[in-house]
Design an enzyme around this catalytic site. Structure first.
Site, PDB file in Angstrom:
ATOM      1  N   GLU A  65       0.826  -1.202   0.000  1.00 54.36           N
ATOM      2  CA  GLU A  65       0.000   0.000   0.000  1.00 54.36           C
ATOM      3  C   GLU A  65       0.860   1.251   0.000  1.00 54.36           C
ATOM      4  O   GLU A  65       1.894   1.310   0.658  1.00 54.36           O
ATOM      5  CB  GLU A  65      -0.881   0.021   1.251  1.00 54.36           C
ATOM      6  CG  GLU A  65      -1.854  -1.129   1.290  1.00 54.36           C
ATOM      7  CD  GLU A  65      -2.667  -1.155   2.571  1.00 54.36           C
ATOM      8  OE1 GLU A  65      -3.383  -2.138   2.781  1.00 54.36           O
ATOM      9  OE2 GLU A  65      -2.583  -0.190   3.355  1.00 54.36           O
ATOM     10  N   CYS A  77      -1.886   1.298   8.233  1.00 52.41           N
ATOM     11  CA  CYS A  77      -1.016   0.587   7.298  1.00 52.41           C
ATOM     12  C   CYS A  77      -1.427  -0.873   7.239  1.00 52.41           C
ATOM     13  O   CYS A  77      -1.704  -1.507   8.249  1.00 52.41           O
ATOM     14  CB  CYS A  77       0.448   0.756   7.673  1.00 52.41           C
ATOM     15  SG  CYS A  77       0.945  -0.058   9.190  1.00 52.41           S
TER      16      CYS A  77
HETATM   17  N1  SAH Z   1       7.413  -0.093  10.968  1.00 55.35           N
HETATM   18  C1  SAH Z   1       7.515   1.288  11.228  1.00 55.35           C
HETATM   19  C2  SAH Z   1       6.781   2.144  10.243  1.00 55.35           C
HETATM   20  C3  SAH Z   1       5.416   1.693   9.777  1.00 55.35           C
HETATM   21  S1  SAH Z   1       4.120   1.799  10.957  1.00 55.35           S
HETATM   22  C4  SAH Z   1       7.085   1.604  12.639  1.00 55.35           C
HETATM   23  O1  SAH Z   1       6.519   0.748  13.281  1.00 55.35           O
HETATM   24  O2  SAH Z   1       7.374   2.707  13.093  1.00 55.35           O
HETATM   25  C5  SAH Z   1       3.875   3.540  11.162  1.00 55.35           C
HETATM   26  C6  SAH Z   1       3.231   3.913  12.487  1.00 55.35           C
HETATM   27  O3  SAH Z   1       1.857   3.496  12.512  1.00 55.35           O
HETATM   28  C7  SAH Z   1       3.902   3.276  13.710  1.00 55.35           C
HETATM   29  O4  SAH Z   1       4.078   4.227  14.722  1.00 55.35           O
HETATM   30  C8  SAH Z   1       2.895   2.227  14.106  1.00 55.35           C
HETATM   31  O5  SAH Z   1       3.019   1.879  15.452  1.00 55.35           O
HETATM   32  C9  SAH Z   1       1.590   2.895  13.766  1.00 55.35           C
HETATM   33  N2  SAH Z   1       0.468   1.971  13.619  1.00 55.35           N
HETATM   34  C10 SAH Z   1       0.458   0.744  13.077  1.00 55.35           C
HETATM   35  N3  SAH Z   1      -0.769   0.191  13.131  1.00 55.35           N
HETATM   36  C11 SAH Z   1      -1.561   1.099  13.713  1.00 55.35           C
HETATM   37  C12 SAH Z   1      -2.942   1.116  14.068  1.00 55.35           C
HETATM   38  N4  SAH Z   1      -3.729   0.094  13.809  1.00 55.35           N
HETATM   39  N5  SAH Z   1      -3.421   2.226  14.652  1.00 55.35           N
HETATM   40  C13 SAH Z   1      -2.629   3.274  14.920  1.00 55.35           C
HETATM   41  N6  SAH Z   1      -1.316   3.313  14.628  1.00 55.35           N
HETATM   42  C14 SAH Z   1      -0.784   2.233  14.031  1.00 55.35           C
HETATM   43 FE1  SF4 Z   2       5.865  -3.642  11.464  1.00 52.87          FE
HETATM   44 FE2  SF4 Z   2       5.183  -2.949  13.922  1.00 52.87          FE
HETATM   45 FE3  SF4 Z   2       5.632  -1.035  12.088  1.00 52.87          FE
HETATM   46 FE4  SF4 Z   2       3.460  -2.649  11.917  1.00 52.87          FE
HETATM   47  S1  SF4 Z   2       3.901  -1.157  13.513  1.00 52.87           S
HETATM   48  S2  SF4 Z   2       4.822  -2.076  10.246  1.00 52.87           S
HETATM   49  S3  SF4 Z   2       4.297  -4.602  12.703  1.00 52.87           S
HETATM   50  S4  SF4 Z   2       7.122  -2.523  12.915  1.00 52.87           S
END
Ligand code: SAH
Ligand code: SF4
Length: 355
Positions: free
Chosen positions: A100, A345
């Protein structure tokens, strides 16, 4: 890249392209016009260009689809928010994997949110990407191609080009360090897509050695660190990676990064009702970050299938923000702009898989 798939032209840096032309007896001066076609004109059909010099046109004819590919990403789904400003693309890769990319067209700060892996190995419990597990790393070409798709979309909409990039789509960028850094060098090249390094943010769940490596290599990009918990017990319950690199180690690495680069870190905090969203949590977070050059970015939980957690009310997020601000840190709440387009995401893909 797997056997039989030509290497993507999007994965070559400008200097690598020059070297490649030289090796194939084409004057490397022609790299400039190829680069312009790829990144200024966003050309999808290099074979139809009439402005290439004969040696370059011959090189393209001989190599494209054989040694090098330019297969873009296939748009499988394009969903836009009700205000038509947030566009979420579900993109198919050559091996039928899906990722995505989100394009946000808000005046003055057009931003793309890129994926760096198909799936993710980190297993954060509330994250749709984490719930699907790790599939594979993206190549630098696949990361650059997402930016090209974003630029094409904005151009079709008659909008100005992207100004900002965030690595906050699917995947953990620092788990795919080399391909991500290679892609960022390509997209920030001034003669090409020209997205300034100071407008690019890499977000990590907290891979300590890679944070230190970014500092040591003086990578010019901003860093965001996802925190979500202010002690090891609470953080490990949400982010399993915390067992490998606990908070104290992570914050030490952050201090080294800040000292070495002179840049602040944006700490991400996903607010989950009743788990980490109380004013007391905010006070303790403020104390934890004391002395660190930090900005705090709050994200209200996007509910996901595999996680039994609730999104806090706006008022709780506002109260949390106020405590953090009182503690002396700039603090913003990320707007759920894409909430009506399966915002989080990995969620669009997760929805698709359920059908
Ligand atoms: N892997 C990296 C970047 C991608 S996720 C990371 O974890 O930082 C980007 C952000 O979205 C991260 O802070 C993650 O914790 C947050 N995130 C993921 N799923 C989420 C959800 N369902 N609701 C709110 N924030 C979420
Ligand atoms: Fe990966 Fe965690 Fe970032 Fe989701 S929030 S993309 S599982 S590192």
């Amino acid at each position: 890249m797997s056997a039989g798939i030509p290497e993507s032209l999007y994965g070559l840096s400008f200097s690598a392209l020059e070297k490649r032309l030289l090796r194939d007896d084409v004057n490397p001066v022609h790299a400039r016009s190829l680069w312009r076609a790829l990144y200024r004109d966003l050309e999808a059909n290099l074979g139809t260009r009439t402005d290439f010099s004969p040696p370059l046109a011959r090189w393209v004819a001989a190599n494209l689809g054989r040694t090098f590919g330019l297969e873009g990403l296939v748009i499988r789904q394009h969903v836009e928010s009700s205000d038509a400003r947030t566009h979420k693309l579900l993109l198919g890769l050559h091996d039928a994997q899906e990722i995505e990319t989100v394009v946000m067209a808000y005046p003055g700060r057009h931003t793309a949110c890129l994926s760096t892996q198909a799936g993710c190995a980190m297993g954060c419990v509330f994250c749709a990407t984490g719930q699907m597990g790790f599939v594979r790393h993206l190549t630098s070409g696949e990361i650059v191609a997402q930016v090209v798709e974003g630029q094409r979309l904005l151009r079709e909409m008659g909008e100005p080009p992207l100004r900002n990039l965030v690595m906050m789509g699917m995947g953990e960028p620092l788990h795919n360090y080399d391909e991500v850094m290679q892609a960022l060098a390509i997209v920030s090249d001034r003669g090409g897509l020209n997205i300034g390094p100071n407008r690019i943010t890499v977000s990590t769940v907290g891979l300590v050695p890679a944070i230190l490596r970014m500092a040591q290599e003086a990578q010019p990009y901003h860093l965001a660190v996802s925190l979500h918990g202010m002690n090891d017990e609470e953080r490990s319950a949400l982010l399993p990676v915390n067992r490998r690199w606990p908070l104290a180690e992570l914050l030490d690495a952050c201090r080294v990064y800040i000292e070495t680069t002179g840049r602040r870190i944006v700490f991400g905090w996903t607010l989950i009702e009743g788990r980490n969203d109380s004013p007391e949590h905010a006070r303790r977070l403020g104390r934890l970050l004391s002395g660190i050059h930090a900005h705090v970015n709050l994200i209200r939980l996007n509910p996901t299938q595999g996680f039994d957690g609730t999104t806090p009310a706006n008022a709780a997020a506002d109260a949390f923000r106020d405590v953090i601000r009182d503690a002396g840190f700039p603090c913003t709440i990320r707007q759920h702009r894409g909430i009506d387009v399966a915002a989080g995401c990995g969620q669009l893909r997760a929805v698709g898989k359920r059908r």
